[in-house]
Design a protein around this motif. Structure first.
Motif, mmCIF file in Angstrom:
data_model
loop_
_atom_site.group_PDB
_atom_site.id
_atom_site.type_symbol
_atom_site.label_atom_id
_atom_site.label_comp_id
_atom_site.label_asym_id
_atom_site.label_seq_id
_atom_site.Cartn_x
_atom_site.Cartn_y
_atom_site.Cartn_z
ATOM 1 N N ASP A 108 0.687 -1.200 0.022
ATOM 2 C CA ASP A 108 0.027 -0.054 -0.141
ATOM 3 C C ASP A 108 0.937 1.279 0.064
ATOM 4 O O ASP A 108 0.499 2.278 -0.364
ATOM 5 C CB ASP A 108 -0.840 -0.006 1.181
ATOM 6 C CG ASP A 108 -1.653 -1.278 1.359
ATOM 7 O OD1 ASP A 108 -2.606 -1.409 0.459
ATOM 8 O OD2 ASP A 108 -1.750 -1.795 2.439
ATOM 9 N N THR A 110 3.312 4.302 -0.547
ATOM 10 C CA THR A 110 3.581 5.022 -1.966
ATOM 11 C C THR A 110 4.828 6.014 -1.372
ATOM 12 O O THR A 110 5.225 6.362 -0.300
ATOM 13 C CB THR A 110 2.696 6.022 -2.361
ATOM 14 O OG1 THR A 110 2.241 7.068 -1.234
ATOM 15 C CG2 THR A 110 1.249 5.353 -2.599
ATOM 16 N N PRO A 111 5.700 6.501 -2.425
ATOM 17 C CA PRO A 111 6.857 7.289 -2.115
ATOM 18 C C PRO A 111 6.472 8.534 -1.494
ATOM 19 O O PRO A 111 7.042 9.077 -0.561
ATOM 20 C CB PRO A 111 7.411 7.539 -3.289
ATOM 21 C CG PRO A 111 7.307 6.398 -4.277
ATOM 22 C CD PRO A 111 5.426 5.854 -3.759
ATOM 23 N N HIS A 112 5.229 9.205 -1.663
ATOM 24 C CA HIS A 112 4.681 10.305 -1.091
ATOM 25 C C HIS A 112 4.365 10.121 0.427
ATOM 26 O O HIS A 112 4.810 10.910 1.290
ATOM 27 C CB HIS A 112 3.551 10.685 -1.837
ATOM 28 C CG HIS A 112 2.928 12.221 -1.329
ATOM 29 N ND1 HIS A 112 1.813 12.028 -0.359
ATOM 30 C CD2 HIS A 112 3.203 13.513 -1.328
ATOM 31 C CE1 HIS A 112 1.624 13.377 -0.073
ATOM 32 N NE2 HIS A 112 2.221 14.016 -0.515
ATOM 33 N N ASP A 113 3.594 9.012 0.652
ATOM 34 C CA ASP A 113 3.171 8.751 2.059
ATOM 35 C C ASP A 113 4.621 8.449 2.863
ATOM 36 O O ASP A 113 4.636 8.866 4.013
ATOM 37 C CB ASP A 113 2.463 7.573 1.984
ATOM 38 C CG ASP A 113 1.036 7.638 1.605
ATOM 39 O OD1 ASP A 113 0.811 8.872 1.117
ATOM 40 O OD2 ASP A 113 0.256 6.946 1.301
#
Length: 254
Positions: A108, A110-113
């Motif tokens: 689940d 992501t690089p942003h998270d």
């Protein structure tokens, strides 16, 4: 009893939940408290009002975290506020509490998270401490709020757990580095605690009961449970404790 009289404290993310309880308890013990908030001014002003209504001293402090020059901005505004209160630009207690969770496992994330969670829980506390060093007197207190999730496998909060683990490592390392100044650096690791951030996880009696069964003491934690431990670490009574992560989970997942 006012063990923190003549002390100034900064609590990040103090508008709600654990941060609000910490701010209230430190003020109750005599500290002048900067009630930091990033976006929710209404909640921060409510925290401030709760403190002043009970005879404490506090003021709201707005500074978004996770943005360029966030630490510089925060301390510039802190210095200005203290000047207006005829207080010196000295900080005796820094509580790095601000944070949030993005749930998800390995498939689940992501690089942003990942970047956001590491910034808020690890990078921001590091630079808030770095910028605070000129303001911290001999014997000051730094207290980081981490999580009991760092000592067991919580697969639904992978990145959050990684970020909080980094904060635990920061705590140990800085305790060694700042020891010559008698500045103690400790962490408090809550478990299942009833706050606004986590209410979706136990918004029914059945969900709350399920989480309660994982605690040795047979109940959910409350923000005041955490605040009492923070107040102890901020006091003279904890002068011989540093570099530690205090589990504040009621014996969760023992």
């Amino acid at each position: 009893m006012t063990p923190l009289k003549n002390r100034t404290a900064l609590v990040t993310g103090a508008g709600r939940g654990i941060g609000r309880a910490i701010a209230q308890r430190l003020a109750h013990d005599g500290a002048l408290v900067a009630v930091h908030y990033g976006h929710d001014e209404t909640s921060a002003r409510h925290t401030t009002q709760l403190i002043t209504d009970h005879g404490g001293r506090a003021f709201p402090l707005h500074a978004p975290l996770g943005t360029p020059d966030d630490a510089t901005t925060l301390y510039q505004r802190l210095d200005t506020a203290l000047h207006h209160l005829n207080q010196p630009p000295t900080l005796h207690i820094l509580v790095n509490n601000a944070g949030y969770n993005i749930r998800g496992g390995i498939t689940d994330v992501t690089p942003h998270d990942f970047d956001r969670l590491m910034t808020i829980h690890a990078k921001t506390p590091l630079f808030l401490i770095q910028h605070a060093l000129p303001r911290l007197p001999h014997g000051a207190r730094i207290i980081n709020i981490t999580s009991a999730a760092t000592r067991h496998a919580l697969t639904t909060a992978l990145t959050y757990t990684m970020a909080k683990s980094a904060l635990n490592a920061l705590t140990r390392t800085l305790a060694q580095e700042l020891g010559p100044r008698h500045i103690t650096v400790n962490a408090v690791a809550p478990g299942y605690t009833k706050t606004d951030m986590n209410k979706h996880r136990w918004n029914t009696p059945q969900q709350e009961t399920t989480h309660t069964t994982h605690t040795a003491l047979g109940r959910m934690g409350h923000p005041t449970d955490i605040a009492d431990i923070v107040a102890f670490l901020a006091s003279h009574h904890a002068r011989w404790i540093t570099g530690q992560t205090i589990d504040a989970s009621g014996g969760t997942h023992l």
